[in-house]
Design a protein around this motif. Structure first.
Motif, short mmCIF file in Angstrom:
data_model
loop_
_atom_site.label_atom_id
_atom_site.label_comp_id
_atom_site.label_asym_id
_atom_site.label_seq_id
_atom_site.Cartn_x
_atom_site.Cartn_y
_atom_site.Cartn_z
N SER A 1 11.34 -8.99 4.75
CA SER A 1 10.52 -8.27 3.86
C SER A 1 9.10 -8.98 3.77
CB SER A 1 11.16 -7.73 2.82
OG SER A 1 11.40 -8.58 1.73
N GLN A 2 9.35 -10.17 3.45
CA GLN A 2 8.15 -11.06 3.07
C GLN A 2 7.54 -11.36 4.44
OE1 GLN A 2 9.64 -14.43 1.05
NE2 GLN A 2 10.22 -13.62 -0.79
N VAL A 3 7.99 -11.40 5.50
CA VAL A 3 7.44 -11.55 6.58
C VAL A 3 6.63 -10.37 7.30
CG1 VAL A 3 7.58 -12.30 9.07
CG2 VAL A 3 8.76 -13.75 7.38
N LEU A 4 7.44 -9.37 7.31
CA LEU A 4 6.66 -8.20 7.69
C LEU A 4 5.70 -7.79 6.75
CD1 LEU A 4 10.13 -6.01 8.62
CD2 LEU A 4 8.28 -7.35 10.05
N VAL A 5 5.58 -8.02 5.54
CA VAL A 5 4.40 -7.37 4.67
C VAL A 5 2.92 -8.14 5.00
CG1 VAL A 5 4.93 -8.89 2.61
CG2 VAL A 5 4.13 -6.85 2.43
N GLN A 6 3.33 -9.32 5.73
CA GLN A 6 2.17 -9.97 6.20
C GLN A 6 1.47 -9.59 7.31
OE1 GLN A 6 3.15 -14.18 5.94
NE2 GLN A 6 3.52 -14.27 3.76
N ASP A 7 2.02 -8.74 8.18
CA ASP A 7 1.66 -8.28 9.50
C ASP A 7 0.37 -7.41 8.85
OD1 ASP A 7 3.28 -6.54 12.06
OD2 ASP A 7 1.20 -7.36 12.00
N VAL A 8 -0.85 -7.64 9.70
CA VAL A 8 -1.99 -6.84 9.34
C VAL A 8 -1.85 -5.69 10.19
CG1 VAL A 8 -3.31 -8.83 8.77
CG2 VAL A 8 -2.84 -8.29 11.31
N SER A 9 -1.11 -5.30 11.03
CA SER A 9 -1.12 -4.28 11.85
C SER A 9 -0.31 -3.10 11.13
CB SER A 9 -0.42 -4.38 13.13
OG SER A 9 0.84 -4.70 13.02
N LEU A 10 0.13 -3.21 9.95
CA LEU A 10 0.98 -2.30 9.34
C LEU A 10 0.13 -1.39 8.56
CD1 LEU A 10 3.83 -4.37 7.50
CD2 LEU A 10 3.86 -2.94 9.64
N THR A 11 0.46 0.14 8.37
CA THR A 11 -0.34 1.05 7.83
C THR A 11 -0.21 0.72 6.33
OG1 THR A 11 1.49 2.62 7.64
CG2 THR A 11 -0.02 2.54 9.51
N LYS A 12 -0.90 1.42 5.55
CA LYS A 12 -0.83 1.16 4.11
C LYS A 12 0.36 1.60 3.48
CE LYS A 12 -3.10 2.61 -0.33
NZ LYS A 12 -4.36 3.39 -0.83
N THR A 13 1.10 2.85 4.14
CA THR A 13 2.31 3.43 3.65
C THR A 13 3.51 2.62 4.00
OG1 THR A 13 1.15 5.66 3.86
CG2 THR A 13 3.77 5.26 3.95
N HIS A 14 3.45 2.05 5.15
CA HIS A 14 4.51 1.01 5.48
C HIS A 14 4.40 -0.16 4.65
CE1 HIS A 14 4.64 2.89 9.91
NE2 HIS A 14 5.27 3.75 8.88
N ARG A 15 3.24 -0.58 4.08
CA ARG A 15 3.11 -1.79 3.44
C ARG A 15 3.72 -1.68 2.16
NH1 ARG A 15 0.40 -6.21 4.16
NH2 ARG A 15 -0.75 -5.10 5.98
#
Length: 633
Positions: A474-488
């Motif tokens: 979850s820490q790695v994925l939250v740094q992905d800039v391609s995520l939408t606001k909802t996914h973040r």
């Protein structure tokens, strides 16, 4: 114990006599003798005491009646004097019947007289009358009212005329209260007379003639006293239950009496006063005959007389007291007291009587002490035996001889002691056996709790490994800039709740390390966005509830309790749930709590509950005097 043949003859006889008879008969004989002698001596001195007491009571009764006559009759004179002064000073006018009636009405409110009135030579009349129920009427005959009739009105609370009741013929100028005062030309008491409209009412009137400055008659004031008031007073003032008090005139006619019969009789609707010897009261008749025999005329009695006479062989004490006042009344007050009324009140004894009573009392006490000492000697043995049994000496026996009842009682004591000894020995064996079983069960329960703690610690370690992987991803994925606001936001929520769950697992691990008996201080809730909440531990319960569950468990069969205990020790949750299905509906609380404890793996709670119920089962036996109470099994 000596042979029966060598025992005293008296002891052999007493052994067959009931204890109650032995105690009662001597005292009855003594008291009867004392009462008989006391009564004989009392009768010797009773006549003198009775005469002295009768003299005092007769004098006191005559004085009370005389004072009452003076008080009641003086009120009439005072009212007339006040009204005369009011007319002479001009406070009220002779022709102002409204004002005069109001004054009379107020005076009636403050006194118990029967009538207050005024009449003038023209035949005009104003008066206030008291009815039997206490209400007041206004009676008026004047030139301002139609016809030469007496008009009767109801008086209201202010003394005004509120309702016209009747109009009837009436001429005050021919009434005794008016004629006697005009003839005598001075204040006086009239002869006793009856009212025209109420022949059953007998009264006497205090009449005052009223003159102007030229000594011309302008009217007569009158105040009537109802004689029945004196009879009521005499009935209330009986000095003994059967005493009689009456008042008579010098002509021998009754004025009032304490007898319930009236002092007159109705003949053709007219009241006729009774002579003393014609009274329906037998006591009054006999008294009249005796006084006529002694004095022949009522006028001879000019000083108080204290006499004695008999009626049908029964002695009566008689007191005759003359009573007079300055306005012409001359009456006799007669008090008759039966000797029988004093017999119940005479309790005074002479010195000889007291000495004899004390002598017999001393003898009775001495005999009572000897008898009680004889009896209590054997009873003391029974008392000591009962105390020894109460102290735990159940093998103690007693042997009592002398009275049949005490022998039976001692045999019962010995039998009871033997039964108690056997019962307590059996109870102590059972307590020791159950104590050993409960000690073993406690050790097994503690071992089960230790295994559970180790299991929880191992499980928490196994849960942290995958949870740490979830947190890392979850820490790695939250740094992905391609995520939408909802996914973040969702990833952040997963991360927060994962961290919270990790803290809970760490706390659970710490608790498992602390051991049995420690509680988690607090548990936090998950993030509200996931709507996941932590559950509070189900094991803790109120101590009062646990005590109540122990009493519930006592009501279950012993086999069922043993099965529950074995299942709790071994941690068989399904077995416990099956046992809860056998619990009756009135013990539903027991089934509910057991199910909660099983769901939370609180098997130690179940074991402790069984131990508590075992203590409660043994509690009655411990209260019966076990020397060394043991721990419950």
């Amino acid at each position: 114990m000596p042979p029966a043949s060598n025992q005293p003859i008296l002891l052999k006889i007493l052994r067959k006599i009931p204890l109650r008879v032995l105690l009662v008969v001597p005292f009855v004989v003594q008291v009867s003798a004392a009462v008989g002698i006391t009564g004989w001596l009392t009768l010797q001195n009773g006549q003198k005491s009775i005469r002295e007491l009768a003299t005092q009571l007769r004098s006191k009764a005559s004085q009370q009646v005389a004072h009452h006559l003076e008080d009641e009759l003086s009120i009439s004179q005072q009212i007339n004097q006040l009204n005369l002064e009011a007319i002479e000073t001009g406070i009220i006018r002779r022709d102002d019947f409204d004002h005069m009636g109001k004054l009379f009405w107020k005076q009636m409110q403050l006194s118990k007289v029967g009538y207050i009135n005024f009449a003038n030579p023209q035949g005009e009349f104003i008066g206030i009358e008291r009815l039997d129920n206490g209400n007041l009427l206004i009676n008026e005959r004047s030139h301002r009212l139609p016809g030469k009739q007496l008009h009767v009105y109801v008086a209201n609370a202010q003394g005004d005329r509120s309702q016209h009741l009747a109009a009837k013929p009436y001429n005050p100028l021919v009434e005794a209260w008016y004629v006697d005062a005009v003839t005598a030309k001075r204040p006086l008491w009239t002869q006793i007379y009856q009212w025209d409209d109420k022949p059953e009412v007998m009264s006497i009137s205090s009449s005052y003639p009223v003159y102007d400055h030229d000594r011309q008659l302008v009217g007569v004031l009158g105040v009537d006293i109802i004689l029945s008031q004196f009879s009521d007073f005499l009935q209330q003032q009986r000095i003994t239950p059967h005493s009689e008090t009456f008042i008579l005139e010098r002509n021998g006619l009754l004025v009032a009496s304490s007898s319930p019969t009236p002092p007159f009789k109705l003949v053709n609707g007219q009241a006729q006063r009774l002579p003393l010897h014609e009274s329906p009261d037998e006591c009054i008749q006999a008294t009249a005959q005796y006084l006529q025999t002694q004095f022949h005329s009522w006028n001879i009695i000019q000083a108080p007389q204290q006499l004695e006479f008999e009626i049908d062989g029964k002695r009566k004490f008689l007191d005759v007291t003359p009573w007079r006042d300055q306005y012409g009344l001359d009456w006799l007050i007669v008090v008759v007291i039966p000797e029988a009324d004093f017999m119940e009140q005479i309790h005074a004894n002479t010195q000889t009587t007291i000495l004899i009573c004390l002598l017999f009392l001393a003898l009775a006490i001495l005999l009572g002490l000897m008898t009680s000492r004889w009896i209590t000697h054997s009873i003391q043995k029974l008392i000591r035996a009962s105390q020894a049994i109460a102290d735990g000496q159940l093998d103690h026996t007693i042997e009592v001889k002398g009275f049949h009842e005490l022998e039976v009682l001692s045999h019962s004591f010995n039998q009871m002691a033997g039964e108690l000894n056997a019962a307590f020995m059996n109870l102590e064996n059972r307590v020791a056996q159950r104590t050993a079983e409960l000690a073993e069960a406690k050790e097994l329960a503690e071992a089960a709790n230790l295994t559970k703690s180790e299991f929880l610690a191992s499980m928490s370690h196994e849960l942290r490994t995958p949870l740490n992987a979830i947190l890392g991803f979850s820490q790695v994925l939250v740094q992905d800039v391609s995520l939408t606001k909802t996914h973040r936001e969702n990833l952040l929520a997963i991360k927060r709740n994962g961290e919270h769950l990790l803290r809970m697992i760490n706390e659970l691990l710490e608790v498992s390390k602390l051991g049995i008996g420690n509680a988690i201080e607090q548990l936090h809730y998950f993030d509200e966005t996931l709507n996941v909440k932590s559950l509070a531990p189900a094991c803790p319960t109120d101590p009062n509830v646990e005590d109540e569950l122990g009493y519930y468990l006592i009501q279950m069969p012993d086999e069922w309790v043993h099965q529950l205990y074995e299942a709790a020790v071994k941690g068989f949750d399904q077995s416990i749930l099956q046992l809860t299905d056998q619990i009756p509906a009135d013990l539903a609380l027991l089934a509910e709590v057991l199910q909660q404890w099983v769901a939370s793996f609180c098997f130690d709670k179940v074991v402790n509950l069984v131990q508590t119920s075992a203590h409660l089962r043994l509690q009655p036996a411990q209260n019966h005097g076990a020397d060394n109470p043991t721990s419950p099994p």
